[in-house]
Enzyme design. Structure first.
Site, PDB file in Angstrom:
ATOM      1  N   ASP A 100      52.300  18.800  24.635  1.00 47.21           N
ATOM      2  CA  ASP A 100      53.617  19.322  24.994  1.00 47.21           C
ATOM      3  C   ASP A 100      53.613  20.001  26.353  1.00 47.21           C
ATOM      4  O   ASP A 100      52.632  20.004  27.083  1.00 47.21           O
ATOM      5  CB  ASP A 100      54.199  20.200  23.888  1.00 47.21           C
ATOM      6  CG  ASP A 100      53.362  21.426  23.605  1.00 47.21           C
ATOM      7  OD1 ASP A 100      52.596  21.835  24.497  1.00 47.21           O
ATOM      8  OD2 ASP A 100      53.489  21.972  22.501  1.00 47.21           O
TER       9      ASP A 100
ATOM     10  N   LYS B 166      59.515  19.524  25.078  1.00 46.63           N
ATOM     11  CA  LYS B 166      60.970  19.556  25.055  1.00 46.63           C
ATOM     12  C   LYS B 166      61.521  19.843  26.446  1.00 46.63           C
ATOM     13  O   LYS B 166      62.698  19.691  26.693  1.00 46.63           O
ATOM     14  CB  LYS B 166      61.444  20.614  24.069  1.00 46.63           C
ATOM     15  CG  LYS B 166      61.005  20.253  22.647  1.00 46.63           C
ATOM     16  CD  LYS B 166      61.328  21.336  21.671  1.00 46.63           C
ATOM     17  CE  LYS B 166      60.776  20.952  20.294  1.00 46.63           C
ATOM     18  NZ  LYS B 166      60.969  22.013  19.331  1.00 46.63           N
TER      19      LYS B 166
ATOM     20  N   MET C 271      58.638  34.291  25.235  1.00 48.90           N
ATOM     21  CA  MET C 271      59.902  33.547  25.235  1.00 48.90           C
ATOM     22  C   MET C 271      61.125  34.392  25.584  1.00 48.90           C
ATOM     23  O   MET C 271      62.237  33.953  25.392  1.00 48.90           O
ATOM     24  CB  MET C 271      60.140  32.868  23.874  1.00 48.90           C
ATOM     25  CG  MET C 271      59.081  31.838  23.562  1.00 48.90           C
ATOM     26  SD  MET C 271      59.278  31.079  21.955  1.00 48.90           S
ATOM     27  CE  MET C 271      58.800  32.377  20.855  1.00 48.90           C
TER      28      MET C 271
HETATM   29  N1  SAH Z   1      51.448  29.027  21.190  1.00 50.59           N
HETATM   30  C1  SAH Z   1      51.692  29.604  22.472  1.00 50.59           C
HETATM   31  C2  SAH Z   1      53.071  30.206  22.583  1.00 50.59           C
HETATM   32  C3  SAH Z   1      54.160  29.204  22.466  1.00 50.59           C
HETATM   33  S1  SAH Z   1      55.761  29.884  22.660  1.00 50.59           S
HETATM   34  C4  SAH Z   1      50.602  30.628  22.792  1.00 50.59           C
HETATM   35  O1  SAH Z   1      49.840  30.999  21.901  1.00 50.59           O
HETATM   36  O2  SAH Z   1      50.481  31.026  23.947  1.00 50.59           O
HETATM   37  C5  SAH Z   1      56.059  29.628  24.365  1.00 50.59           C
HETATM   38  C6  SAH Z   1      55.965  30.911  25.127  1.00 50.59           C
HETATM   39  O3  SAH Z   1      54.611  31.225  25.371  1.00 50.59           O
HETATM   40  C7  SAH Z   1      56.575  30.875  26.496  1.00 50.59           C
HETATM   41  O4  SAH Z   1      57.949  31.047  26.465  1.00 50.59           O
HETATM   42  C8  SAH Z   1      55.896  32.043  27.149  1.00 50.59           C
HETATM   43  O5  SAH Z   1      56.457  33.253  26.723  1.00 50.59           O
HETATM   44  C9  SAH Z   1      54.520  31.962  26.560  1.00 50.59           C
HETATM   45  N2  SAH Z   1      53.555  31.285  27.440  1.00 50.59           N
HETATM   46  C10 SAH Z   1      52.859  30.177  27.173  1.00 50.59           C
HETATM   47  N3  SAH Z   1      52.027  29.881  28.192  1.00 50.59           N
HETATM   48  C11 SAH Z   1      52.200  30.839  29.114  1.00 50.59           C
HETATM   49  C12 SAH Z   1      51.616  31.125  30.387  1.00 50.59           C
HETATM   50  N4  SAH Z   1      50.679  30.331  30.914  1.00 50.59           N
HETATM   51  N5  SAH Z   1      52.023  32.211  31.057  1.00 50.59           N
HETATM   52  C13 SAH Z   1      52.971  33.025  30.560  1.00 50.59           C
HETATM   53  N6  SAH Z   1      53.553  32.802  29.362  1.00 50.59           N
HETATM   54  C14 SAH Z   1      53.168  31.734  28.648  1.00 50.59           C
END
Ligand code: SAH
Length: 515
Positions: free
Chosen positions: A47, A68, A180
């Site tokens: 994704d 998405k 998010m």
């Molecule tokens: N499973 C993922 C989270 C998924 S929800 C995890 O454990 O990191 C998606 C959210 O994750 C994004 O909206 C953001 O808030 C955060 N996110 C994911 N990768 C990121 C990154 N490299 N830097 C900052 N926020 C990140």
């Protein structure tokens, strides 16, 4: 004990799903188990937040983008669940890797995908990943806990509709990490203040944490939304609220690491590859701060005539030397020995020549020492230097596009040359998503003329390219590329210099890696 009532697929089925946490973005933060599961996969579903660079661990697999974002069609979670199950059941059953950003079960809807597997009776595993909730703050110099400053932390979604009541329940938690929520930051901050958090609590927002694109805005709970707006930070971003955010002032490190603030910071360099294995060039570019996008241009496939190959391999009587001119040849040789029910001992009577140290290393990993490696890697040198006698029979195990240089060089010396098709090289297939990402690259590196031709065929010629040498540059121009920068010498550092020079000419300034 109760019997396990869940339906199990036929024991012969390969159907299996690995739910893999891809880590937060830095490709080095994938776990070893995650890399292993990717190597074993037949199909990979990935994704938006899973760094596509990780797909280099699975050059053989069919890759499907199900993000998405950046995708014209919206794929619903139900459709992803269904695809996961369908792919696992396809053919005689397939190994499916589901690569998800960060950790699988932290707001990743991984639980729902696991449930879909259970319902379909498909065995699965979970490979936890490094979550952005902890890693993005860490790369910004913010530990989520710290002796005295924070003894607890909570990870919450900024999408919550609950607002105030939800935050009041968290009033005893020292550090809050919001995922998010970057668009709703005004509201979230107001709700947190209303729920009793001190407006002066330090806060920081980290966008694209752990990548070369990482940017950070800092402030207090009262000011962070404004700071984020002014800096233009958007999703994906993590916001940390708590005393620990103050520690960034002393613990900031990521943009001080050599390379991160480097000359290629914030720029995307696509590295085209016509071979398997890890790319040393990517490491050189990354050390200069580039976001590297590895683009495999070819893929390896099984030989078209396995029966002929097996007949040739089964009886090696009369063969003096086996010639191996790529890592893939070594991999395929072991695969076919296995399929024949044989092992390395079968090669006891022949001598082994490798085209260069990397191929020799692959042999060594399989417990075989090369009897000969030419002084300079390459088919021409191998042909000239191989210590074979006139009349000796050498068997070159290679792909359908073998170099003629080797044959010519050996035959000129009276050596009998025979070739067997061990594997095939075919043009890679590129998903729409991969193509879209490639088009966003600032410069593309080409290490060979064939890379130039493959790239032109796959993705067109509208790229600034950096070519390994004059020959590659000529091939690139002949293939239709107009913006070509040539490396001063055939070395990785020189190719990285050429990529940098190609960018120096472009207008757009690099995005600062951190603010
Ligand atoms: N499973 C993922 C989270 C998924 S929800 C995890 O454990 O990191 C998606 C959210 O994750 C994004 O909206 C953001 O808030 C955060 N996110 C994911 N990768 C990121 C990154 N490299 N830097 C900052 N926020 C990140």
């Amino acid at each position: 004990m109760t019997a396990d009532a869940s339906p199990t697929p036929a024991p012969t089925s390969r159907a299996f799903v690995s739910l893999i946490g891809a880590g937060p973005g830095d490709p080095g933060l994938l776990t070893l188990r995650g890399a292993e599961a990717l190597r074993q996969a037949d199909v990979v579903l990935f994704d938006y937040l899973a760094n596509p660079e990780l797909l280099r661990h699975c050059p053989q697999a069919e890759t499907i983008y199900v993000g998405k974002k950046g995708f014209s069609e919206y794929i619903s979670q139900e459709q992803i669940n269904a695809l996961l199950v369908d792919k696992a059941r396809e053919g005689g059953g397939k190994r499916v890797a589901r690569l998800k950003g960060g950790d699988v079960f932290v707001f990743g809807r991984g639980g729902e995908e696991a449930e879909a597997c259970v319902q379909a009776g498909i065995p699965f595993e979970v490979v936890p990943g490094v979550t952005s909730a902890i890693a993005a703050p860490a790369y910004a110099g913010i530990p989520v806990t710290h002796r005295e400053a924070a003894r607890s932390f909570a990870v919450l979604t900024g999408n919550t509709k609950e607002g105030g009541a939800h935050y009041e329940r968290l009033s005893g938690v020292d550090t809050l990490v919001l995922l998010m929520g970057v668009r709703n930051l005004d509201q979230i901050a107001a709700d947190l203040i209303a729920a009793g958090r001190d407006p002066q609590t330090p806060a920081a927002t980290v966008q694209w944490g752990t990548t070369a694109r990482q940017r950070v805005a800092t402030g207090t709970l009262a000011t962070i939304a404004q700071a984020v707006r002014e800096a233009g930070l958007e999703a994906p971003a993590v916001t940390v609220v708590g005393e620990v955010a103050r520690l960034r002032d002393t613990l900031r490190w990521f943009d001080k690491v050599p390379g991160v603030g480097g000359p290629l910071a914030g720029r995307t360099v696509a590295v085209t590859r016509t071979r398997g294995g890890a790319s040393a060039l990517s490491d050189v570019l990354r050390a200069r701060g580039a976001d590297v996008l590895e683009v495999p241009l070819i893929r390896f496939a099984d030989t078209g005539d396995e029966a002929a190959l097996h007949a040739r391999l089964r009886d090696l009587t009369g063969v003096t030397w086996l010639l191996l001119t790529s890592n893939q040849a070594v991999t395929a040789l072991f695969t076919h020995l296995r399929r024949l029910g044989l092992d390395a001992r079968h090669l006891g009577g022949v001598r082994l020549a490798a085209v260069g140290p990397s191929t020799a290393r692959s042999l060594e990993e399989g417990g075989l020492r090369a009897d000969f490696v030419p002084s300079t890697p390459g088919a021409r040198h191998l042909g000239a230097e191989l210590p074979a006698q006139a009349g000796d029979l050498v068997l070159h195990l290679t792909s359908q596009v073998a170099e003629d240089d080797l044959q010519r060089g050996l035959e000129a010396r009276g050596v009998r040359y025979e070739r067997a098709e061990l594997y095939r090289t075919e043009p890679a297939q590129m998903t729409q998503h991969a193509l879209a990402r490639l088009r966003q690259a600032d410069v593309v590196t080409l290490a060979s003329g064939s890379a130039a031709r493959h790239l032109a065929a796959l993705a067109g010629t509208d790229f600034a390219v950096a070519a390994m040498g004059p020959q590659t540059a000529d091939a690139a121009r002949a293939a239709g590329f107009a913006r070509v920068t040539v490396a001063q010498e055939a070395a990785l550092e020189a190719l990285a210099d050429a990529a940098q020079a190609a960018l120096a000419g472009t207008q757009e300034a690099a995005t600062p890696p951190s603010i």
